[in-house]
Write an enzyme that holds these catalytic residues in place. Structure first.
Site, PDB file in Angstrom:
ATOM      1  N   GLU A 187       0.887  -1.171   0.000  1.00 14.24           N
ATOM      2  CA  GLU A 187       0.000   0.000   0.000  1.00 14.24           C
ATOM      3  C   GLU A 187       0.916   1.209   0.000  1.00 14.24           C
ATOM      4  O   GLU A 187       1.549   1.520   1.012  1.00 14.24           O
ATOM      5  CB  GLU A 187      -0.918  -0.018   1.219  1.00 14.24           C
ATOM      6  CG  GLU A 187      -2.072   0.962   1.104  1.00 14.24           C
ATOM      7  CD  GLU A 187      -1.777   2.316   1.704  1.00 14.24           C
ATOM      8  OE1 GLU A 187      -1.405   3.225   0.920  1.00 14.24           O
ATOM      9  OE2 GLU A 187      -1.903   2.469   2.921  1.00 14.24           O
ATOM     10  N   CYS A 247      -2.248   8.745   2.973  1.00 15.99           N
ATOM     11  CA  CYS A 247      -2.242   8.367   1.556  1.00 15.99           C
ATOM     12  C   CYS A 247      -3.599   8.586   0.908  1.00 15.99           C
ATOM     13  O   CYS A 247      -3.680   8.821  -0.301  1.00 15.99           O
ATOM     14  CB  CYS A 247      -1.828   6.907   1.408  1.00 15.99           C
ATOM     15  SG  CYS A 247      -0.125   6.584   1.880  1.00 15.99           S
TER      16      CYS A 247
END
Length: 460
Positions: free
Chosen positions: A231, A265
């Site tokens: 990720e 993010c």
């Protein structure tokens, strides 16, 4: 980077930690492997019970743990409390739903000439987690809870600036009653991750972090033929169309860009606003961003605390300075305050062009790029031109626009009329350079399991 707690609000080093010696690291890996051999034999009911107790322990420790999070990485105390509450929710989710995710899945035996056929899900062993500082408990928990429920053993290499959060994770699972060495924290530098991942006692890895870190871990895992989930970065589009409630959309846009002091993010980072409402959006959005209080993250009146690291603030400043130097307009913010600590104000920029670095890269701080577009198609074209594809957001009441957005946006997650976030109940992950694989839900648990096919023939 030293393994230490440094208060981002003051720059003061509060506590330092010794890195594991080679001998200590080898001992921890040996203990993890030994634990994996035994832990895989525990029942799903036992694991569910331990996870439930971990939720209770964390709930009891919530205030103290929240303060550690704020001290180590600078998010507001309220945001830290929300993070801890999400971890409690995640533990309870896997405690309740994990046994169902692990049930054998039976197939049509007759069609394959068998008496019985099914898929059984089995743990793969020791899983290494390389985690970032921005959500120091939740990032690690969304690995740990499903991994432990699955029967795997976890070893955590956390970011070097959140060592107390990392050590608490190990303490939490020990106090909850999990068998010894089922979850261990490794206080080591990033340069030693390769050694751990190449070790035969480690079966797989998961990493949340930067694109360069992801490339490195993926390369090593590929050479060793080990499973890895990545990720990585995100520069999420936040698209606003004329049919939406502009007041609500701008409220959420502010939260989307400044959540976690702008260091997530899945923060909305690029705002694409239809030309028919662009002026109104900018007026409301800029005013709301400018009104946010920047200050002591422990103070209830504070909306935005400091950035987590001095180098992180320098990176944000460099992106803004580059954009302004090439013609971007600053509507609010854009200059660091004259005070101790690594603070940076909520900032709104327009006039962003492909010549500017931030057009192509991720700005990890409370800096919003606003683009005026003539249509949803134009917004999607610019949004999809970015190398990242993690989350995405559309604000529209038009069913056709929603359908087109969900179909065409290049992202792992698409949120409509709500802020992009993570829930234990639904999968989390991206496409393109945002990584691969999924965390959370049943998919996240099964990433690190052997889906073993069983075929049993008819007797004589």
């Amino acid at each position: 980077m030293a393994i230490a707690t440094t208060d981002p609000a003051t720059g003061e080093v509060l506590k330092s930690f010794d890195e594991l010696t080679p001998e200590q690291l080898d001992e921890k890996l040996a203990r993890a492997a030994a634990a994996a051999a035994e832990y895989r034999l525990t029942s799903v009911e036992q694991r569910a019970g331990w996870l439930g107790r971990a939720a209770d322990v964390l709930e009891k420790d919530a205030d103290a743990v929240s303060r550690v999070i704020t001290t180590e990485m600078g998010k507001t105390l309220k945001a830290a409390q929300e993070e801890v509450a999400k971890c409690v929710r995640g533990l309870r989710f896997y405690s309740a739903e994990g046994p169902g995710f692990l049930r054998d899945q039976h197939g049509d035996a007759e069609s394959v000439g068998a008496q019985q056929t099914f898929v059984t899900y089995q743990p793969i062993g020791v899983v290494l987690a390389v985690m970032p500082w921005n959500l120091p408990l939740w990032q690690a928990m969304r690995f740990a809870a499903p991994a432990l429920m699955a029967g795997n053993v976890g070893i955590l290499k956390h970011a070097s600036n959140v060592p107390q959060c990392a050590l608490y994770m190990e303490q939490l699972f020990r106090e909850a009653g999990f068998p010894d060495d089922t979850f261990q924290t490794l206080l080591i530098s990033a340069r030693r991750v390769e050694q751990v991942l190449r070790d035969d006692r480690v079966a797989a890895a998961t990493l949340t972090g930067s694109e360069p870190a992801g490339r490195s871990v993926a390369t090593i895992a590929g050479q060793e033929i080990k499973k890895v989930v990545l990720e990585l970065g995100g520069s999420d589009p936040f698209i606003v169309m004329p049919s939406t409630d502009l007041e609500r959309a701008t409220d959420v846009a502010v939260r989307a860009r400044t959540l976690n002091n702008g260091q997530s993010c899945i923060n909305g980072k690029r705002f694409f606003v239809h030309q028919d409402i662009a002026e109104q959006f900018l007026e409301k959005f800029t005013a709301k961003m400018a009104a946010l209080v920047v200050g002591d993250p422990m103070d209830d009146a504070t909306d935005i605390g400091p950035l987590a690291t001095e180098s992180g603030r320098a990176d944000v400043e460099a992106y803004v300075d580059d954009a302004v130097g090439k013609g971007a307009t600053v509507l609010t913010g854009g200059k660091r305050p004259d005070r101790a600590g690594w603070f940076y104000p909520p900032t709104v920029l327009t006039g962003i062009t492909p010549q500017m670095k931030m057009f192509h890269e991720e700005v990890f701080g409370p800096v919003a790029q606003v683009f005026t577009v003539s249509s949803l198609a134009e917004a999607l074209k610019i949004a999809n031109g970015h190398p990242y594809g993690l989350g995405s957001n559309l604000w529209s009441e038009d069913p056709t626009e929603r359908e087109l957005f969900v179909r065409d946006v290049q992202s792992g997650m698409a949120f409509v009329n709500g802020n992009t976030t993570s829930y234990p109940e639904i999968p989390f992950g991206g496409v393109k350079r945002s990584g691969y694989g999924r965390e959370l839900s049943d998919l996240g648990m099964r990433e690190f399991m052997n889906a073993k096919t069983v075929w049993i023939g008819r007797g004589a």
